[in-house]
Design a protein around this motif. Sequence first.
Motif, PDB file in Angstrom:
ATOM      1  N   VAL A  96     -66.040  61.423  75.123  1.00 47.54           N
ATOM      2  CA  VAL A  96     -66.973  60.758  76.032  1.00 47.54           C
ATOM      3  C   VAL A  96     -66.204  59.819  76.954  1.00 47.54           C
ATOM      4  N   ILE A  97     -65.291  59.057  76.382  1.00 47.58           N
ATOM      5  CA  ILE A  97     -64.486  58.119  77.174  1.00 47.58           C
ATOM      6  C   ILE A  97     -63.711  58.862  78.257  1.00 47.58           C
ATOM      7  N   GLU A  98     -63.019  59.924  77.859  1.00 45.87           N
ATOM      8  CA  GLU A  98     -62.190  60.650  78.819  1.00 45.87           C
ATOM      9  C   GLU A  98     -63.033  61.422  79.835  1.00 45.87           C
ATOM     10  N   GLY A  99     -64.204  61.872  79.406  1.00 44.32           N
ATOM     11  CA  GLY A  99     -65.096  62.564  80.335  1.00 44.32           C
ATOM     12  C   GLY A  99     -65.600  61.644  81.429  1.00 44.32           C
ATOM     13  N   GLN A 100     -65.924  60.405  81.064  1.00 45.76           N
ATOM     14  CA  GLN A 100     -66.338  59.455  82.101  1.00 45.76           C
ATOM     15  C   GLN A 100     -65.153  59.033  82.966  1.00 45.76           C
ATOM     16  N   ARG A 101     -63.979  58.927  82.355  1.00 42.52           N
ATOM     17  CA  ARG A 101     -62.791  58.584  83.148  1.00 42.52           C
ATOM     18  C   ARG A 101     -62.548  59.630  84.253  1.00 42.52           C
ATOM     19  N   ALA A 102     -62.743  60.887  83.899  1.00 41.41           N
ATOM     20  CA  ALA A 102     -62.511  61.982  84.845  1.00 41.41           C
ATOM     21  C   ALA A 102     -63.667  62.181  85.821  1.00 41.41           C
ATOM     22  N   GLY A 103     -64.788  61.514  85.572  1.00 39.70           N
ATOM     23  CA  GLY A 103     -65.950  61.680  86.433  1.00 39.70           C
ATOM     24  C   GLY A 103     -66.785  62.900  86.104  1.00 39.70           C
ATOM     25  N   ASN A 104     -66.498  63.546  84.964  1.00 46.42           N
ATOM     26  CA  ASN A 104     -67.253  64.733  84.561  1.00 46.42           C
ATOM     27  C   ASN A 104     -68.531  64.384  83.811  1.00 46.42           C
ATOM     28  N   ILE A 105     -68.621  63.157  83.339  1.00 48.25           N
ATOM     29  CA  ILE A 105     -69.811  62.672  82.638  1.00 48.25           C
ATOM     30  C   ILE A 105     -70.397  61.544  83.471  1.00 48.25           C
ATOM     31  N   HIS A 106     -71.659  61.682  83.841  1.00 48.84           N
ATOM     32  CA  HIS A 106     -72.291  60.703  84.727  1.00 48.84           C
ATOM     33  C   HIS A 106     -73.065  59.640  83.962  1.00 48.84           C
ATOM     34  N   ILE A 107     -73.640  60.027  82.830  1.00 46.34           N
ATOM     35  CA  ILE A 107     -74.402  59.106  81.985  1.00 46.34           C
ATOM     36  C   ILE A 107     -73.921  59.328  80.561  1.00 46.34           C
ATOM     37  N   ALA A 108     -73.769  58.239  79.794  1.00 50.18           N
ATOM     38  CA  ALA A 108     -73.284  58.397  78.425  1.00 50.18           C
ATOM     39  C   ALA A 108     -74.009  57.460  77.476  1.00 50.18           C
ATOM     40  N   SER A 109     -74.241  57.960  76.279  1.00 53.04           N
ATOM     41  CA  SER A 109     -74.730  57.136  75.181  1.00 53.04           C
ATOM     42  C   SER A 109     -73.517  56.748  74.350  1.00 53.04           C
ATOM     43  N   TYR A 110     -73.188  55.475  74.362  1.00 54.54           N
ATOM     44  CA  TYR A 110     -71.988  54.971  73.681  1.00 54.54           C
ATOM     45  C   TYR A 110     -72.343  54.180  72.427  1.00 54.54           C
TER      46      TYR A 110
END
Length: 311
Positions: A75-89
């Motif tokens: 999840v962390i790396e997906g948001q870093r790359a911009g591939n994840i727009h919304i995340a439940s952390y």
Amino acid sequence: MITRRLILAGAAALAFTASASAEDWKAKYPELTFAVVPAENASGVTERWAPFVSYLSKELGVKVTLRIANDYAAVIEGQRAGNIHIASYGSASFARARLTGVKTDAFANDINADGSTGYYSVFFVKANSPYKSVDQLKGKNLGLVDPNSTSGNNVPRFELDKMGIADADSYFGKVVFTGSHENAILALAQGTVDVAANQWTSDDDSTLAQMLTKHMLKNADGSAMKKDDFRIIHKSAPIINGPYAYNSDLPEDAKAAIAKAFFDAPAKDKAAFDRLSDGQKKGFHPATTKDWDGTIELIKFVDALRKKKAS
């Protein structure tokens, strides 16, 4: 002279501008990816989140795709790359994301049934075991969740340090990362570990409670396990519920629409919202990234423990 016609024309122009702005972000982001930190097996995550993701698609007017991450780091790396727009952390994984430069902003977290917005990290043992406290578990096996789990690794290590156990790996016979909150409970139920760290809000709101509801835990004779088959031997101080966060680079109109869809969910699609927590949450609480500054300090402390052990 300001006439009624001019006022109406101005209002129409403003409405058109707002509408055009909304369409602008939807044209740029025709699909949003929503990633969920794994607390249970993949099929359980899908069953729990799919109705809510469908609701988001309807409210936002763009396709929202559920992504079930393999672990917190994904999840962390997906948001870093911009591939994840919304995340439940989880709180710790969000803090780790911020510490490592991920451009992500918190906008909400869960409200518990009693109105609070926190939970606990606990150590579970089986009720038929002789263990009543952590100091009776030296040399036994400890089940953790994931290196980036709040209640399943970082807070447990912080709690152990307060007990004088700075190095969990040498205190326990074996320390294993099970991969999810459910797996940690399963390892305890099956006797693979003697004690398991996990999340707990109340007797009715925890991973254990969800697993018991789904009859996932069995005794050796095949009979269903009950709440009384487990015992909590240590409970941490309250932890702030993990955030829902969106990419910092999303257009402001998109961020506002996402947040509104979350806050409206309990009223607009109660069934989908209740499915997320088996009806154990009241809604979403507005949050800001600064709310997790204390968790960042916790992560720094745990990192320092790890470095001290390695040196």
